[in-house]
Scaffold this motif. Structure first.
Motif, short mmCIF file in Angstrom:
data_model
loop_
_atom_site.label_atom_id
_atom_site.label_comp_id
_atom_site.label_asym_id
_atom_site.label_seq_id
_atom_site.Cartn_x
_atom_site.Cartn_y
_atom_site.Cartn_z
N ILE A 1 4.26 7.14 -15.50
CA ILE A 1 4.60 7.68 -16.82
C ILE A 1 3.37 7.72 -17.72
N ASP A 2 2.47 6.75 -17.60
CA ASP A 2 1.24 6.77 -18.39
C ASP A 2 0.39 7.99 -18.04
N ARG A 3 0.29 8.29 -16.76
CA ARG A 3 -0.53 9.42 -16.33
C ARG A 3 0.12 10.76 -16.71
N ILE A 4 1.43 10.84 -16.62
CA ILE A 4 2.11 12.08 -17.03
C ILE A 4 1.80 12.39 -18.49
N LYS A 5 1.92 11.37 -19.34
CA LYS A 5 1.69 11.58 -20.77
C LYS A 5 0.23 11.93 -21.06
N ALA A 6 -0.69 11.37 -20.27
CA ALA A 6 -2.11 11.56 -20.54
C ALA A 6 -2.68 12.82 -19.89
N GLU A 7 -2.15 13.22 -18.72
CA GLU A 7 -2.81 14.24 -17.92
C GLU A 7 -2.06 15.57 -17.82
N ALA A 8 -0.74 15.55 -17.85
CA ALA A 8 0.01 16.79 -17.62
C ALA A 8 0.00 17.68 -18.86
N PRO A 9 -0.32 18.99 -18.71
CA PRO A 9 -0.31 19.91 -19.85
C PRO A 9 1.14 20.30 -20.22
N ILE A 10 1.82 19.33 -20.83
CA ILE A 10 3.20 19.52 -21.29
C ILE A 10 3.22 19.20 -22.77
N TRP A 11 3.58 20.18 -23.59
CA TRP A 11 3.51 20.01 -25.03
C TRP A 11 4.89 19.77 -25.62
N LYS A 12 4.89 18.93 -26.67
CA LYS A 12 6.15 18.47 -27.27
C LYS A 12 6.20 18.85 -28.75
N LYS A 13 7.29 19.51 -29.14
CA LYS A 13 7.55 19.82 -30.55
C LYS A 13 8.71 18.94 -31.02
N GLU A 14 8.49 18.27 -32.15
CA GLU A 14 9.50 17.34 -32.65
C GLU A 14 10.19 17.92 -33.88
N PHE A 15 11.52 17.76 -33.91
CA PHE A 15 12.34 18.23 -35.03
C PHE A 15 12.97 17.02 -35.71
N THR A 16 12.53 16.71 -36.93
CA THR A 16 13.11 15.61 -37.68
C THR A 16 13.92 16.17 -38.85
N GLU A 17 14.53 15.28 -39.63
CA GLU A 17 15.30 15.72 -40.80
C GLU A 17 14.40 16.41 -41.83
N LYS A 18 13.11 16.03 -41.84
CA LYS A 18 12.21 16.52 -42.88
C LYS A 18 11.32 17.67 -42.43
N GLU A 19 10.98 17.72 -41.14
CA GLU A 19 9.98 18.70 -40.70
C GLU A 19 10.08 18.94 -39.20
N GLU A 20 9.29 19.91 -38.75
CA GLU A 20 9.12 20.13 -37.33
C GLU A 20 7.63 20.36 -37.07
N PHE A 21 7.13 19.82 -35.93
CA PHE A 21 5.70 19.88 -35.66
C PHE A 21 5.44 19.68 -34.18
#
Length: 285
Positions: free
Chosen positions: A255-275
């Motif tokens: 899991i550490d390597r997936i987060k560090a190496e894989a080109p997978i991008w994450k967009k977060e949606f909160t109550e206040k914003e999205e980014f």
């Protein structure tokens, strides 16, 4: 499990197309089907199973036949939908699911006739089509090209089928989920995008390198894409190892390597914003 949906107007020949696909896909692996059955009730109140259901049971399973004649099993559950049905087939370790109907879903679809207003149509057939051998082979090719759907249970079954796991003393799993609460922030959903084919290549490389470690017999990784709601699963990792110490170390490294190496991008949606998380991390650094 590869999934395809066949959609069309009533009496457009959907069942004939589904039947042809099932017959031919069965030569490549195990096949399950799901059919939209409208408003008809298969569990009326006057039956025993209907009485169980109306008394408050959340799931009722009926079994017919005998061990000598063979049995059939039917399950009635409250609050289930198409996604639950697909997960059920996937949990069973099936290779293919052919869905008849559900034109409003986001599944890849073979559409019949001039049916409009449906998304993700990968092939369109004319009405009253003759399902000859060449056409059926083309449709099977389309199904084989679809991305795989996995559940954690399906991955565990896949690992257990590998003969190398005869040497295993343990199978361990990691499931990453969408965290809803982080301090005072409330996250409603995340959206993931993979940069392909590089992302799949990186995940495969992580798998193969982990399998070279002492005692690691098998590693499977599945990372979902698209919109994933709070509390839902994001990533599955399954490791088979000779001993538990080796297993826990491999899960953590994976899991550490997936987060560090894989080109997978994450967009977060909160109550206040999205980014996009990687953009924010880049600016903060």
């Amino acid at each position: 499990m590869k999934v395809i949906s066949v959609v069309g107007y009533k009496k457009s020949g959907k069942t004939s197309v589904v039947s042809a696909l099932v017959r031919n896909l069965s030569g490549f692996g195990t096949v399950g089907t799901i059919k939209h059955m409208g408003e008809q009730s298969l569990n009326p109140a006057e039956t025993d199973t209907g009485r169980h259901f109306d008394a408050g049971a959340d799931t009722v399973i009926g079994i017919t036949g005998t061990e000598a004649t063979g049995t059939e099993l039917v399950s009635f559950s409250r609050g289930q939908n198409l996604e639950d049905a697909l997960d059920l087939l996937c949990d069973q370790g099936l290779d293919f699911a052919v869905v008849e109907g559900f034109k409003g879903s986001n599944l890849p679809k073979i559409a019949i006739g001039d049916l409009q207003g449906v998304s993700n149509v990968v092939f369109r057939l004319p009405s009253d089509i003759d399902m000859h051998e060449e056409l059926t082979a083309s449709l099977v090719g389309i199904v084989l090209a679809q991305p795989d759907r996995y559940t954690l249970e399906a991955l565990i079954k896949k690992v257990r089928k590998n003969p190398v796991t005869r040497k295993a003393g343990a199978i361990g799993t990691f499931t990453g989920i969408v965290r809803e609460l982080a301090g005072n922030e409330i996250t409603s959903k995340l959206e993931f995008e993979k940069y392909e084919p590089e992302a799949s290549k990186v995940l495969d490389q992580i798998r193969e390198e982990l399998k070279q470690k002492e005692g690691i017999l098998e590693v499977l990784i599945h990372h979902k894409t698209g919109v994933i709601k709070a509390g839902e699963d994001i990533v599955y990792i399954v490791v088979a190892a000779a001993h538990r110490g080796e297993l826990f170390s491999a899960l953590s490294e994976a899991i550490d390597r997936i987060k560090a190496e894989a080109p997978i991008w994450k967009k977060e949606f909160t109550e206040k914003e999205e980014f996009w998380v990687h953009d924010r991390e880049h600016h903060e650094n």
